[in-house]
Write a protein that holds these residues in place. Structure first.
Motif, PDB file in Angstrom:
ATOM      1  N   ALA A 170     -58.977   2.721  -0.420  1.00 50.41           N
ATOM      2  CA  ALA A 170     -58.251   2.936   0.990  1.00 50.41           C
ATOM      3  C   ALA A 170     -58.432   4.766   0.706  1.00 50.41           C
ATOM      4  O   ALA A 170     -58.317   5.772   1.042  1.00 50.41           O
ATOM      5  CB  ALA A 170     -56.715   3.359   1.228  1.00 50.41           C
ATOM      6  N   LEU A 171     -58.013   5.170  -0.623  1.00 51.65           N
ATOM      7  CA  LEU A 171     -57.983   6.894  -0.825  1.00 51.65           C
ATOM      8  C   LEU A 171     -59.108   7.112  -0.699  1.00 51.65           C
ATOM      9  O   LEU A 171     -59.548   8.772  -0.497  1.00 51.65           O
ATOM     10  CB  LEU A 171     -56.936   7.077  -2.536  1.00 51.65           C
ATOM     11  N   ARG A 172     -60.156   6.671  -1.591  1.00 53.10           N
ATOM     12  CA  ARG A 172     -60.963   7.067  -1.412  1.00 53.10           C
ATOM     13  C   ARG A 172     -61.918   7.338  -0.375  1.00 53.10           C
ATOM     14  O   ARG A 172     -62.723   7.787   0.160  1.00 53.10           O
ATOM     15  CB  ARG A 172     -61.854   6.386  -2.558  1.00 53.10           C
ATOM     16  N   ALA A 173     -60.660   6.556   1.092  1.00 55.11           N
ATOM     17  CA  ALA A 173     -62.386   6.139   2.280  1.00 55.11           C
ATOM     18  C   ALA A 173     -61.464   7.165   3.217  1.00 55.11           C
ATOM     19  O   ALA A 173     -61.650   7.599   4.088  1.00 55.11           O
ATOM     20  CB  ALA A 173     -61.778   4.564   2.529  1.00 55.11           C
ATOM     21  N   GLY A 174     -60.018   7.969   2.604  1.00 58.02           N
ATOM     22  CA  GLY A 174     -59.234   9.043   3.305  1.00 58.02           C
ATOM     23  C   GLY A 174     -57.826   9.032   4.041  1.00 58.02           C
ATOM     24  O   GLY A 174     -57.921   9.942   4.392  1.00 58.02           O
ATOM     25  N   ALA A 175     -57.318   8.302   3.412  1.00 58.21           N
ATOM     26  CA  ALA A 175     -56.202   8.421   3.037  1.00 58.21           C
ATOM     27  C   ALA A 175     -55.280   9.699   1.838  1.00 58.21           C
ATOM     28  O   ALA A 175     -56.402   9.892   1.393  1.00 58.21           O
ATOM     29  CB  ALA A 175     -55.432   6.905   2.321  1.00 58.21           C
ATOM     30  N   THR A 176     -54.531  10.546   3.028  1.00 59.59           N
ATOM     31  CA  THR A 176     -54.150  11.247   1.834  1.00 59.59           C
ATOM     32  C   THR A 176     -52.738  11.368   1.509  1.00 59.59           C
ATOM     33  O   THR A 176     -52.550  12.692   1.222  1.00 59.59           O
ATOM     34  CB  THR A 176     -54.114  12.397   3.972  1.00 59.59           C
ATOM     35  N   THR A 177     -52.153  10.066   1.493  1.00 56.43           N
ATOM     36  CA  THR A 177     -50.818  10.159   1.058  1.00 56.43           C
ATOM     37  C   THR A 177     -50.892   8.411   0.681  1.00 56.43           C
ATOM     38  O   THR A 177     -51.265   7.814   1.037  1.00 56.43           O
ATOM     39  CB  THR A 177     -49.254   9.995   1.776  1.00 56.43           C
ATOM     40  N   ILE A 178     -50.084   8.646  -0.764  1.00 55.02           N
ATOM     41  CA  ILE A 178     -49.719   7.552  -1.447  1.00 55.02           C
ATOM     42  C   ILE A 178     -49.279   6.826  -1.130  1.00 55.02           C
ATOM     43  O   ILE A 178     -47.523   7.411  -1.651  1.00 55.02           O
ATOM     44  CB  ILE A 178     -50.343   7.098  -2.990  1.00 55.02           C
ATOM     45  N   GLY A 179     -48.524   5.813  -0.621  1.00 58.94           N
ATOM     46  CA  GLY A 179     -47.112   4.968  -0.553  1.00 58.94           C
ATOM     47  C   GLY A 179     -47.293   4.562  -1.804  1.00 58.94           C
ATOM     48  O   GLY A 179     -47.524   4.087  -2.795  1.00 58.94           O
ATOM     49  N   GLY A 180     -45.385   3.991  -1.843  1.00 63.39           N
ATOM     50  CA  GLY A 180     -44.171   3.350  -2.683  1.00 63.39           C
ATOM     51  C   GLY A 180     -43.612   2.448  -2.732  1.00 63.39           C
ATOM     52  O   GLY A 180     -43.121   3.342  -1.021  1.00 63.39           O
ATOM     53  N   ILE A 181     -43.073   1.569  -2.703  1.00 71.65           N
ATOM     54  CA  ILE A 181     -41.435   0.473  -2.183  1.00 71.65           C
ATOM     55  C   ILE A 181     -40.797   0.093  -3.093  1.00 71.65           C
ATOM     56  O   ILE A 181     -40.782  -0.581  -4.204  1.00 71.65           O
ATOM     57  CB  ILE A 181     -42.443  -0.192  -1.157  1.00 71.65           C
ATOM     58  N   ASP A 182     -39.616   0.450  -2.940  1.00 74.73           N
ATOM     59  CA  ASP A 182     -37.978  -0.134  -3.893  1.00 74.73           C
ATOM     60  C   ASP A 182     -38.894  -0.400  -5.643  1.00 74.73           C
ATOM     61  O   ASP A 182     -39.007  -1.999  -5.737  1.00 74.73           O
ATOM     62  CB  ASP A 182     -37.405  -1.994  -3.555  1.00 74.73           C
ATOM     63  N   PRO A 183     -38.153   0.290  -6.113  1.00 76.31           N
ATOM     64  CA  PRO A 183     -39.529   0.206  -7.298  1.00 76.31           C
ATOM     65  C   PRO A 183     -39.450  -0.670  -8.410  1.00 76.31           C
ATOM     66  O   PRO A 183     -39.393  -1.829  -9.546  1.00 76.31           O
ATOM     67  CB  PRO A 183     -39.604   2.033  -8.205  1.00 76.31           C
ATOM     68  N   CYS A 184     -37.489  -0.652  -7.804  1.00 70.62           N
ATOM     69  CA  CYS A 184     -36.352  -1.579  -9.141  1.00 70.62           C
ATOM     70  C   CYS A 184     -36.394  -2.944  -8.368  1.00 70.62           C
ATOM     71  O   CYS A 184     -36.710  -4.354  -9.259  1.00 70.62           O
ATOM     72  CB  CYS A 184     -35.193  -0.974  -9.357  1.00 70.62           C
ATOM     73  N   VAL A 206     -52.916  13.246  -4.132  1.00 71.71           N
ATOM     74  CA  VAL A 206     -52.940  13.333  -2.530  1.00 71.71           C
ATOM     75  C   VAL A 206     -51.227  13.640  -2.545  1.00 71.71           C
ATOM     76  O   VAL A 206     -50.508  13.558  -4.003  1.00 71.71           O
ATOM     77  CB  VAL A 206     -52.994  11.917  -2.118  1.00 71.71           C
ATOM     78  N   ASP A 207     -50.408  13.437  -1.587  1.00 72.42           N
ATOM     79  CA  ASP A 207     -48.747  13.248  -1.577  1.00 72.42           C
ATOM     80  C   ASP A 207     -48.456  11.683  -1.739  1.00 72.42           C
ATOM     81  O   ASP A 207     -49.183  11.031  -2.187  1.00 72.42           O
ATOM     82  CB  ASP A 207     -48.592  14.079  -0.617  1.00 72.42           C
ATOM     83  N   VAL A 208     -46.973  11.949  -2.209  1.00 77.45           N
ATOM     84  CA  VAL A 208     -46.397  10.743  -2.475  1.00 77.45           C
ATOM     85  C   VAL A 208     -45.339  10.941  -0.829  1.00 77.45           C
ATOM     86  O   VAL A 208     -45.037  11.600  -0.910  1.00 77.45           O
ATOM     87  CB  VAL A 208     -45.907  11.113  -3.835  1.00 77.45           C
ATOM     88  N   ASP A 209     -45.132   9.288  -0.824  1.00 78.87           N
ATOM     89  CA  ASP A 209     -44.126   8.452  -0.218  1.00 78.87           C
ATOM     90  C   ASP A 209     -43.443   7.744  -0.602  1.00 78.87           C
ATOM     91  O   ASP A 209     -44.720   7.039  -0.636  1.00 78.87           O
ATOM     92  CB  ASP A 209     -44.624   8.813   1.487  1.00 78.87           C
ATOM     93  N   ILE A 210     -42.339   7.185  -1.067  1.00 80.39           N
ATOM     94  CA  ILE A 210     -41.186   6.168  -1.045  1.00 80.39           C
ATOM     95  C   ILE A 210     -40.521   5.559  -0.391  1.00 80.39           C
ATOM     96  O   ILE A 210     -40.336   6.568   0.337  1.00 80.39           O
ATOM     97  CB  ILE A 210     -40.936   6.754  -2.454  1.00 80.39           C
ATOM     98  N   HIS A 211     -40.476   4.355  -0.152  1.00 82.44           N
ATOM     99  CA  HIS A 211     -39.947   3.607   1.183  1.00 82.44           C
ATOM    100  C   HIS A 211     -38.616   3.085  -0.292  1.00 82.44           C
ATOM    101  O   HIS A 211     -39.055   2.618  -1.026  1.00 82.44           O
ATOM    102  CB  HIS A 211     -40.627   2.503   0.767  1.00 82.44           C
TER     103      HIS A 211
END
Length: 410
Positions: A170-184, A206-211
């Motif tokens: 997805a990042l190679r295909a054009g996503a500009t942010t990588i997400g994460g979620i509830d690491p613990c 790319v940028d980072v956004d964590i749920h």
């Protein structure tokens, strides 16, 4: 183009001159005659209020039932159960799924949202199918809105083999942010989870956004790990926390320390204005501290929740309501968060809000992304949420009367 007889942020009436997609001049109302050099013609503002166009900085365009028949909510409690409910049902639509996604974006634009940061779920179930639907909607409405796409591992990074290579696709295909979620709570290995997220961000630029739905001190622990990586990798200004509501419910000294670090590292906060029985973050305090705050609708009438209607003016009302705000200046501040606040997260060249009384976005040199709305004041507009809207993106009228206009070049 001239936008005649409008009131920027509810102030004195002006004529706005637009050239090359930006505000070129502000003239007293009635003094800027249409001339041959104004190729776009004139837009009659009819003494409506002009505010910057809305920015939805937290929306799941890939998780929507807008335009479909209403259905009973069947999701169970918790992120995993909700995700499984979505996974079981999202393909079951009476019209093609990509049309549902595109129709949701179209409805958002019609109501005044021209800047969008959308999640696209990537996992071993959907692979890139949902990402590709969001990408197709972005391309279809490229003339009417600026859309960024986030590759988002809603099902976690570590629970199912094969997720990380799909995120890279997805990042190679054009996503500009990588997400994460509830690491613990979800992956139960916060160090590895965040190492993967920040490693991908560093590799692909790319940028980072964590749920972050995690409660209390568990959320604090995850947040501080995020802060450590932001500092170590020099990613100041490129990281956002989404949700993270329970960080306001810990000891006040701990919460204050977290906000100080967010301000120091320029870590933004994206909220969807949920109901809360606990302490809410103080929006004015966050803005005064220099923290970028943006607003979004999250999922809309989807398999997670029946709420959401593509209208960021509604969500600005909800932000004011859930934060129990009554003063006009603070309700207007919610409108500023819903417009320029989110824009400053998507584009760091956009000046962040400097105070709860700051009303930027409509000065000479600013991008001509504007929505004209009916109302006596900005606060009355937020309260009444009328339908008389004209939407301008990149110096062109793209929607009027809650309908997107056809592309004249098509």
């Amino acid at each position: 183009m001239l936008i005649i007889n409008v009131r920027p942020w509810g102030g004195n009436a002006v004529d706005i001159e637009v050239r090359d997609g930006r505000i070129a001049a502000l003239h007293p109302a009635g003094t800027a005659a249409v001339n041959a050099g104004t190729a776009g013609g004139a837009v009659d503002g009819r003494h409506r209020i002009a505010i910057p166009a809305f920015t939805d900085v937290h929306v799941h365009l890939d998780s929507t039932r807008i335009g479909l028949p209403f259905r009973e909510h069947t999701g169970g409690p918790g992120v995993w159960n909700m995700m499984c409910n979505d996974r079981e049902n999202w393909r079951d639509t009476p019209i093609p799924y990509p049309e549902v996604v595109a129709g949701t974006l179209e409805r958002m634009i019609a109501r005044g949202t021209t800047r969008v940061r959308s999640y696209a779920q990537v996992d071993v179930d959907c692979r890139l199918e949902r990402f590709e639907a969001v990408l197709a909607a972005k391309e279809r409405f490229a003339r009417a809105a600026t859309v960024e796409i986030m590759a988002f591992p809603q099902a976690g990074l570590l629970l199912e083999d094969g997720t990380v290579p799909l995120l890279e696709d997805a990042l190679r295909a054009g996503a500009t942010t990588i997400g994460g979620i509830d690491p613990c709570q979800l992956d139960r290995d916060p160090v590895r989870h965040l190492d993967i997220v920040f490693g991908l961000a560093e590799r692909y630029g790319v940028d980072v956004d964590i749920h972050l739905h995690e409660p209390g001190h568990l959320g604090v622990f995850s947040a501080e790990l995020i802060f450590e990586r932001t500092r170590a990798l020099g990613m100041q200004g490129r990281v956002s926390l989404s949700h993270a509501y329970d960080l306001a419910n810990v000891h006040p000294d701990v919460s204050a320390r977290l906000l100080e670090q967010m301000a120091e590292l320029d870590i933004a906060w994206a909220t969807v204005a949920p109901a809360s029985g606990g302490t809410q973050f103080d929006l004015a305090r966050m803005t005064d501290a220099g923290i970028r705050v943006g607003l979004g609708e999250d999922g809309q009438r989807d398999y997670w929740s029946p709420y959401g209607n593509c209208d960021m003016l509604d969500r600005a009302w909800q932000l004011a309501f859930t934060h129990r705000l009554r003063k006009d200046r603070l309700i207007e501040h919610c409108a500023a968060i819903a417009t320029v606040g989110g824009a400053s997260i998507m584009d760091r060249a956009v000046r962040r809000l400097t105070s709860p009384d700051d009303r930027p976005g409509l000065a000479v040199g600013d991008e001509a992304d504007i929505v004209l709305v009916d109302g006596e004041t900005v606060t009355s507009t937020v309260m009444d949420r009328g339908a008389d809207r004209t939407v301008i993106h990149d110096g062109r009228v793209v929607a009027d009367g809650l309908s997107v206009l056809p592309d004249p070049a098509a």
